[in-house]
Design a protein around this motif. Structure first.
Motif, PDB file in Angstrom:
ATOM      1  N   GLY A   5      20.672  -9.980 -19.031  1.00 21.50           N
ATOM      2  CA  GLY A   5      20.479 -11.532 -18.946  1.00 21.50           C
ATOM      3  C   GLY A   5      19.295 -11.938 -18.292  1.00 21.50           C
ATOM      4  O   GLY A   5      18.371 -12.596 -19.062  1.00 21.50           O
ATOM      5  N   LYS A  24      23.764 -15.776 -21.746  1.00 22.22           N
ATOM      6  CA  LYS A  24      24.476 -16.282 -20.559  1.00 22.22           C
ATOM      7  C   LYS A  24      25.866 -17.030 -20.798  1.00 22.22           C
ATOM      8  O   LYS A  24      26.732 -16.976 -20.385  1.00 22.22           O
ATOM      9  N   LYS A  28      29.668 -15.878 -19.990  1.00 26.12           N
ATOM     10  CA  LYS A  28      30.460 -16.696 -19.238  1.00 26.12           C
ATOM     11  C   LYS A  28      31.728 -16.933 -19.951  1.00 26.12           C
ATOM     12  O   LYS A  28      32.966 -17.076 -19.516  1.00 26.12           O
ATOM     13  N   GLU A 471      22.238 -19.534 -11.725  1.00 24.83           N
ATOM     14  CA  GLU A 471      21.924 -18.428 -12.481  1.00 24.83           C
ATOM     15  C   GLU A 471      22.095 -17.245 -11.514  1.00 24.83           C
ATOM     16  O   GLU A 471      22.459 -16.119 -12.071  1.00 24.83           O
ATOM     17  N   GLU A 474      25.616 -16.550 -11.931  1.00 27.07           N
ATOM     18  CA  GLU A 474      25.883 -16.006 -13.439  1.00 27.07           C
ATOM     19  C   GLU A 474      25.255 -14.380 -13.079  1.00 27.07           C
ATOM     20  O   GLU A 474      26.000 -13.323 -13.891  1.00 27.07           O
ATOM     21  N   GLU A 475      24.391 -13.915 -12.540  1.00 30.06           N
ATOM     22  CA  GLU A 475      24.005 -12.528 -12.661  1.00 30.06           C
ATOM     23  C   GLU A 475      25.088 -11.744 -11.653  1.00 30.06           C
ATOM     24  O   GLU A 475      25.304 -10.720 -12.052  1.00 30.06           O
TER      25      GLU A 475
END
Length: 695
Positions: A5, A24, A28, A471, A474-475
């Protein structure tokens, strides 16, 4: 390894950013589905349908933008074509075509990034829920007449634009009007770098191969999807041609060592008072030891390449000497100990790791092809050399004959190799954090020197991007099914058990296919001397010549498949067809109708062996694509897993031959072929069940 990503965001062409796959969002959504299933809020059917609609929208967005860009390129090419009559502006036309070429390259890069993202999100879904979704999605979308999935994964139609640019550039460069496309082989290569870049991009997207690339895939040295120039820059400093050559010679000699005793193993066993079928144990003893040696050699190569190669050469020197002395000592146990020592000296894991770790990316495919070629030549030269060693004499009360000479010759070969290794090998410089992200200072230096721009002309900006808290979270969600921490997910695995947990059903099926083909090949090769002596009264020379002829077919078959067949059919189609042919070859080998004829044996063995060779190439190519990224490096890598699967197959096959000898020579052939047939049919069924996940 940087999370995909993040890498996708860093390498996007900024003005096209909103047309890329929203990796992304999809990731999710996968995590959300996993939580919903855990608490029982949703069933699998709803998730399949809902996620399929999301993917359909993403793919439609990509495809519509792709068509729009292709249309713009086509209009520009059409306008340039109308200007060909004016010979006064050739240089301007050339530059204009190059600009179109670079824009096409940008578009190809756009398609490639989206294709990788699509495959990765499918793989991520499969890790969470099994491979039901990929199977369902590909089955319902890929073969549909209105399929948009094929536009992304196969980019149908874009080749016409490629051909137009390459042909017109060649026409402008050659005033005689020679029309050369990117797939022709002109006497003088075209100087335009855009042509080579376009060809490389197209080949990556279409999975097109030539002989060298196809052969290199046999080594299962996993290529990075998006290699960074910095890493290759580091490897340039570690590369040493003579050291690479010594690794390839080690590979060649080891394969010669493996197969040089096959034509005489049964006679040697009889001369020591054992049954002829004990040749299975004699041949297989080397493979038994290799099961263990592959692991410690792979671990040893984390710290050094020179020392394990020296150790390997010494152990092989001792093992071959013991093998040769067993005749005068009249001991089958010394013979087996000698072969076990030879297996303990198997440095193929080191040879493969050296290519993977120390050869620059631009040369790695050629080095991989050299590794496979050395193995194939060794496989052919082993029996051929045994055919030559048909003499008998004594020296210092030591017997030299067709049984002992293979051991003495290989002991001498390893002694010479050891001296060469000691004089010429150069240990690569140590490296740390090889898989870490490039530092900003290194990036700045490369940008300043122009290296990064030349190597990746499509990446418009590699400046550091600041991620907000969302973000970063998210990582942190970038994990596999075992919910590893981000840092842990970047590291190589540390045990066979950990490596096995990372294997998806598709990888397990491909490892099973590899096991099957190695089992079938070993049955054909290892029992050839016993079978041909019993049925046809062949001499050692005849057996050795037959095995050498089988070995000689390896390179021509790979040339044909790599240059033609693999560019016409999908790899999964070749995979299934090869398995069916192996099954046919095994069925033809059974002794059902008496008498058993030479043509029947030769034809069935040839079909089985050649089909297995074809299967090995496509199997390892598919395995390298579906193998988890964490298994591309470290001790317990994909290459080690495939080696272990193949070696285990050889051990079981050789053991089967010896055990089958207890039922008598008349039943040996059918008893050994029956497990091959069962395993082959099982692999065909497994391939059919996972067929769509190999798209």
């Amino acid at each position: 390894m940087v999370a995909f990503g993040k890498k996708l965001k860093e390498t996007q062409i900024q003005e096209w950013q909103r047309y890329y796959i929203n990796y992304k969002l999809l990731k999710k959504k996968v995590n959300q589905y996993a939580r919903q299933i855990e608490v029982g809020d949703q069933d699998h059917y709803y998730i399949l349908k809902d996620f399929s609609k999301m993917l359909d929208k993403q793919i439609e967005k990509i495809v519509l933008f792709l068509w729009e860009q292709q249309g713009q390129l086509a209009r520009r090419l059409s306008n340039l074509g109308e200007q060909h009559a004016d010979v006064s502006n050739i240089s301007e036309l050339q530059e204009a075509y190059r600009e179109v070429g670079w824009d096409l390259l940008r578009l190809l890069f756009f398609v490639e990034m989206n294709a990788i993202g699509l495959r990765k999100i499918l793989k991520k879904f499969d890790k969470r829920f099994g491979y039901r979704f990929t199977n369902y999605y590909v089955k319902t979308r890929a073969n549909h007449p209105y399929s948009q999935l094929r536009q992304v994964l196969r980019h149908v139609g874009i080749e016409a634009v490629v051909g137009t640019i390459s042909r017109n550039l060649a026409d402008l460069q050659d005033h005689q009007g020679s029309c050369v496309s990117i797939y022709d082989r002109p006497t003088h290569p075209l100087p335009d770098p855009v042509i080579d870049s376009i060809k490389a991009a197209v080949d990556r997207l279409t999975n097109s191969t030539n002989f060298l690339e196809y052969l290199g895939k046999h080594a299962l040295i996993v290529q990075e999807e998006l290699p960074t120039p910095t890493k290759d820059h580091v490897l340039d400093e570690r590369y040493h041609f003579m050291s690479l050559l010594l690794n390839l010679v080690s590979t060649f000699l080891y394969m010669v060592n493996t197969y040089i005793i096959v034509p005489t193993a049964d006679d040697y066993s009889i001369s020591l008072g054992a049954a002829a079928t004990v040749c299975g144990v004699v041949i297989g003893a080397m493979a038994v030891a290799q099961v263990f040696s592959s692991i410690y050699f792979s671990a040893w190569s984390n710290k050094s390449y020179f020392r394990p190669l020296v150790f390997s050469s010494i152990v092989l020197l001792v093992g071959n000497t013991l093998y040769a002395l067993a005749y005068d000592l009249d001991s089958i146990y010394v013979l087996l100990i000698g072969r076990l020592c030879c297996g303990l000296g198997s440095a193929r894991a080191v040879n493969r790791r050296y290519i993977s770790d120390c050869v620059p990316l631009k040369m790695r495919m050629q080095a991989s092809a050299g590794f496979v070629s050395a193995s194939a030549l060794g496989m052919a030269c082993g029996p051929a050399l045994a055919c030559v060693l048909q003499t008998q004499f004594k020296l210092f009360n030591i017997t030299f004959n067709e049984n002992t000479l293979p051991g003495w010759v290989m002991a001498l070969a390893w002694l010479i190799y050891l001296l060469w290794l000691w004089i010429s090998f150069r240990e690569p410089s140590s490296y740390e954090d090889e898989d870490s992200v490039v530092s900003q200072d290194a990036k700045a230096e490369l940008l300043e020197n122009g290296e990064l721009e030349d190597a990746q002309p499509l990446i418009l900006s590699l400046e550091e991007k600041q991620y907000d808290e969302e973000e970063e979270e998210e990582e942190e969600e970038e994990c596999d099914i075992s919910e590893e921490a981000p840092e842990e997910a970047k590291k190589p695995v540390t045990s066979i058990v950990s490596a096995y947990k990372l294997l998806t059903p598709s990888v397990k099926v491909q490892l099973f296919v590899y096991f099957m083909l190695k089992y079938a090949m070993e049955i054909v090769l290892a029992e050839s001397s016993v079978i041909t002596t019993y049925y046809f009264v062949w001499s050692t020379t005849n057996v050795a010549s037959f095995l050498a002829c089988l070995g000689v077919t390896v390179l021509p078959i790979n040339i044909f498949v790599g240059s033609y067949i693999s560019n016409v059919f999908e790899e999964r189609q070749i995979l299934l067809a090869s398995e069916i042919l192996i099954c046919l070859g095994i069925i033809l080998s059974f002794h059902i109708i008496a008498p058993y004829s030479v043509p029947q044996y030769i034809c069935s063995a040839l079909i089985t062996f050649v089909s297995a060779e074809v299967l090995e190439g496509v199997n390892l190519s598919l395995l390298s694509r579906v193998m988890p990224s964490r298994l591309s490096r470290g001790t317990y890598n994909g290459g080690l897993l495939s080696t272990e699967a193949g070696t285990l197959a050889r051990v079981i096959a050789d053991g089967t031959i010896t055990l089958a000898g207890y039922w008598g020579m008349s039943r040996l052939l059918n008893v050994t072929l029956l497990p091959s047939l069962i395993i082959c049919i099982s692999s065909i069924v497994a391939t059919c069940l996972s067929y769509n996940s190999l798209y």
